[in-house]
Structure formats: C-alpha cells, structure tokens
Write a protein that holds these residues in place. Sequence first.
Motif, mmCIF file in Angstrom:
data_model
loop_
_atom_site.group_PDB
_atom_site.id
_atom_site.type_symbol
_atom_site.label_atom_id
_atom_site.label_comp_id
_atom_site.label_asym_id
_atom_site.label_seq_id
_atom_site.Cartn_x
_atom_site.Cartn_y
_atom_site.Cartn_z
ATOM 1 N N ASN A 115 0.822 -1.190 -0.062
ATOM 2 C CA ASN A 115 -0.001 -0.085 -0.038
ATOM 3 C C ASN A 115 0.923 1.301 -0.181
ATOM 4 N N GLU A 116 1.840 1.166 0.688
ATOM 5 C CA GLU A 116 2.760 2.163 0.698
ATOM 6 C C GLU A 116 3.432 2.794 -0.522
ATOM 7 N N ALA A 117 3.738 1.562 -1.333
ATOM 8 C CA ALA A 117 4.334 1.626 -2.694
ATOM 9 C C ALA A 117 3.242 1.996 -3.860
ATOM 10 N N LEU A 118 1.953 1.661 -3.719
ATOM 11 C CA LEU A 118 0.824 2.219 -4.484
ATOM 12 C C LEU A 118 0.580 3.702 -3.961
ATOM 13 N N SER A 119 0.922 4.087 -2.850
ATOM 14 C CA SER A 119 0.332 5.511 -2.470
ATOM 15 C C SER A 119 1.535 6.435 -3.046
ATOM 16 N N GLU A 120 2.829 6.006 -2.871
ATOM 17 C CA GLU A 120 3.898 6.707 -3.354
ATOM 18 C C GLU A 120 4.098 6.781 -4.942
ATOM 19 N N ALA A 121 3.527 5.838 -5.717
ATOM 20 C CA ALA A 121 3.144 5.908 -7.063
ATOM 21 C C ALA A 121 2.494 6.754 -7.517
ATOM 22 N N GLU A 122 1.059 6.903 -6.790
ATOM 23 C CA GLU A 122 0.149 7.929 -7.130
ATOM 24 C C GLU A 122 0.462 9.255 -6.747
ATOM 25 N N TRP A 123 1.385 9.509 -5.732
ATOM 26 C CA TRP A 123 1.839 10.769 -5.493
ATOM 27 C C TRP A 123 2.924 11.430 -6.644
ATOM 28 N N ARG A 124 3.613 10.384 -7.271
ATOM 29 C CA ARG A 124 4.613 10.830 -8.181
ATOM 30 C C ARG A 124 4.105 10.819 -9.548
ATOM 31 N N PHE A 125 3.283 10.180 -9.871
ATOM 32 C CA PHE A 125 2.814 10.148 -11.094
ATOM 33 C C PHE A 125 1.261 10.203 -11.390
ATOM 34 N N ASN A 126 0.788 10.382 -12.573
ATOM 35 C CA ASN A 126 -0.436 10.543 -13.062
ATOM 36 C C ASN A 126 -1.098 9.322 -13.389
ATOM 37 N N VAL A 127 -1.725 8.613 -12.296
ATOM 38 C CA VAL A 127 -2.364 7.129 -12.481
ATOM 39 C C VAL A 127 -3.694 7.307 -12.831
ATOM 40 N N HIS A 128 -4.035 6.473 -13.869
ATOM 41 C CA HIS A 128 -5.510 6.455 -14.475
ATOM 42 C C HIS A 128 -6.315 5.976 -13.189
ATOM 43 N N PRO A 129 -7.495 6.668 -13.038
ATOM 44 C CA PRO A 129 -8.270 6.224 -11.992
ATOM 45 C C PRO A 129 -9.137 4.828 -12.027
ATOM 46 N N THR A 130 -9.321 4.594 -13.323
ATOM 47 C CA THR A 130 -10.108 3.458 -13.441
ATOM 48 C C THR A 130 -9.336 2.193 -14.279
ATOM 49 N N LYS A 131 -8.027 2.251 -14.539
ATOM 50 C CA LYS A 131 -7.342 1.368 -15.445
ATOM 51 C C LYS A 131 -5.946 0.793 -14.367
ATOM 52 N N ARG A 132 -6.606 0.173 -13.322
ATOM 53 C CA ARG A 132 -5.464 -0.265 -12.374
ATOM 54 C C ARG A 132 -5.541 -1.853 -12.408
ATOM 55 N N TYR A 133 -4.427 -2.381 -12.366
ATOM 56 C CA TYR A 133 -4.583 -3.975 -12.754
ATOM 57 C C TYR A 133 -3.303 -4.629 -11.671
ATOM 58 N N LEU A 134 -3.370 -5.999 -11.734
ATOM 59 C CA LEU A 134 -2.547 -6.619 -10.573
ATOM 60 C C LEU A 134 -1.905 -7.711 -11.270
ATOM 61 N N THR A 135 -0.829 -8.075 -11.176
ATOM 62 C CA THR A 135 -0.319 -9.518 -11.721
ATOM 63 C C THR A 135 0.850 -9.885 -10.764
ATOM 64 N N GLY A 136 1.306 -11.143 -10.823
ATOM 65 C CA GLY A 136 2.499 -11.715 -9.981
ATOM 66 C C GLY A 136 2.798 -12.985 -10.400
ATOM 67 N N LEU A 137 3.798 -13.402 -10.207
ATOM 68 C CA LEU A 137 4.265 -14.748 -10.551
ATOM 69 C C LEU A 137 4.679 -15.621 -9.371
ATOM 70 N N SER A 138 4.320 -16.891 -9.346
ATOM 71 C CA SER A 138 4.784 -17.756 -8.104
ATOM 72 C C SER A 138 4.199 -17.289 -6.801
ATOM 73 N N GLN A 139 4.996 -16.928 -5.691
ATOM 74 C CA GLN A 139 4.452 -16.375 -4.697
ATOM 75 C C GLN A 139 3.935 -15.253 -5.115
ATOM 76 N N GLY A 140 4.205 -14.232 -6.015
ATOM 77 C CA GLY A 140 3.545 -13.058 -6.664
ATOM 78 C C GLY A 140 2.077 -13.516 -7.186
ATOM 79 N N GLY A 141 2.070 -14.735 -7.620
ATOM 80 C CA GLY A 141 0.927 -15.283 -8.084
ATOM 81 C C GLY A 141 -0.293 -15.403 -7.183
ATOM 82 N N ASN A 142 0.367 -16.022 -5.969
ATOM 83 C CA ASN A 142 -0.508 -16.148 -4.840
ATOM 84 C C ASN A 142 -1.086 -14.967 -4.231
#
Length: 245
Positions: A115-142
């Motif tokens: 959540n800290e990483a997401l907040s920092e990214a949103e503070w620094r960059f112009n993030v689209h409000p409705t186009k936010r996605y999640l992916t990960g592999l292995s432990q990140g898939g879990n």
Amino acid sequence: FVHRRRGRERRARQTRRLGQGGASPRHHSVAMHEVSVGPFGQPCLVWEPPLVEGPLPAILFLHGRGESGTDLESLANHGLLRAARERPEQWPFLIVAPQKLDPNQLWPAYRNLVNEALSEAEWRFNVHPTKRYLTGLSQGGNGTFELARHLSWRFAAIAPVCGWCDPIRAKFELRETPVWAFHGLDDTVILPSASRVAVEFIRQGGGDARLTEYPGVGHASWEPAYADPELPQWFLSHPAPDKSV
C-alpha cells in the motif's frame, strides 16, 4: 509540482544502470525509477512507459520467491519488468514493483508495504483512476489472488501466474474481478491443479475467470504469459467502473 519533478529526476539518476541485461539502456535510463517506501525505506522499482501521455494505466507487479531481498538487479531483470523493457510498445503501463525482504514470507504479510508503494506511485505519477491492474508470479501469483480485494487500489482485472490460493475465499472475493490465470503443465513447484481449482471456484461463484496452460512449460510460465501480446490488451479492455460519476 516542482518538488515532485525534481524527486523523479533524482530517482532516475540513481537507478540509471539498473536492469540493463537483455534490454536497451536507452529505454531503461529513461523509464526505470527507484523509490523508497515504508518506515525502513524498502526499495521499490517503478517502470514509467516511454512516450505515453495523459493518465497512465498502471499495473502492480508482485515478484516471486527468488527476487526477495535487496537485489534490485534481480527484480529489474525478471518477470513483467523485463518484459516491459524488452517490449515497451507492448506494455504502455506504469508498473509498480515493490520488493519484499523475506523469501519465506508470502505477500499478504507485506500488505502495508504494498500500500505504501501504491501511494508513492500515485503521488509521483498521473495514474489512471479506472485502469489499475494486478499480476504476479509464483509467490506473487499467490499474492495476486489473495490481495486483489485487500489493497488501497481497486483493480479492474488480475492475472496470477503459476499461483495458488484459498479457492473458497477466491470464489466470493473475486466474483466481480476478471481473472486470467496462467500455468505451465509441467510445473512441479506449484502444480497446475492450483490454478485450475481457483479458476473453477471463481466461475462457480459467478465470476469471469479463464486459464491458459502451457504444455511443456515448467514453473517459468511467466515467460510465455508476459510475452503474450493479448494480455496487456486484455487488461486495457477491462476498466473498472468510475465510482466518482
């Protein structure tokens, strides 16, 4: 505005040489940023897509066990970050990639850090409000399965790769979130049945879930998954409802 811009330029200079293996240094030096998140300043990499204007579609990427620790080169040279650097035209997304320290702890234990990483990214960059996605592999898939509905961002769609989860929990939590899972049929680390069961339970709950299995592929199913040009287009075809209107 000036403070944020200077911060971004300083971060870019600090990470200029990260992750150049197998990719163009020009793309990397322009687009990869390091930010510090959490109370102990844990590093996080953020890929900023070249030549993309306006609000940026964004992906949270959760790495696997082998990229845990403090080696940012390993994180930058693996999985989605590597795919984005090698084929930037295919991945016009801001990619937020936090790094967890302990290879034996799963991503749900790092929820606050993410959540800290997401907040920092949103503070620094112009993030689209409705186009936010999640992916990960292995432990990140879990982590993709387990954290999709438990983070500060609302994800419009998710793509777990060679992951696993509590299928009963997923059945109820992910019935409103489109899911595209990937798994190698020869995976002996995380058996492909883990993704099959998860997708089946989500479908039983009324969810929109699909699974791609790769014959002859072991645990590294992230390589064909993130090379598939259909995946980023599938993400973009699923914007989340705008709650502000």
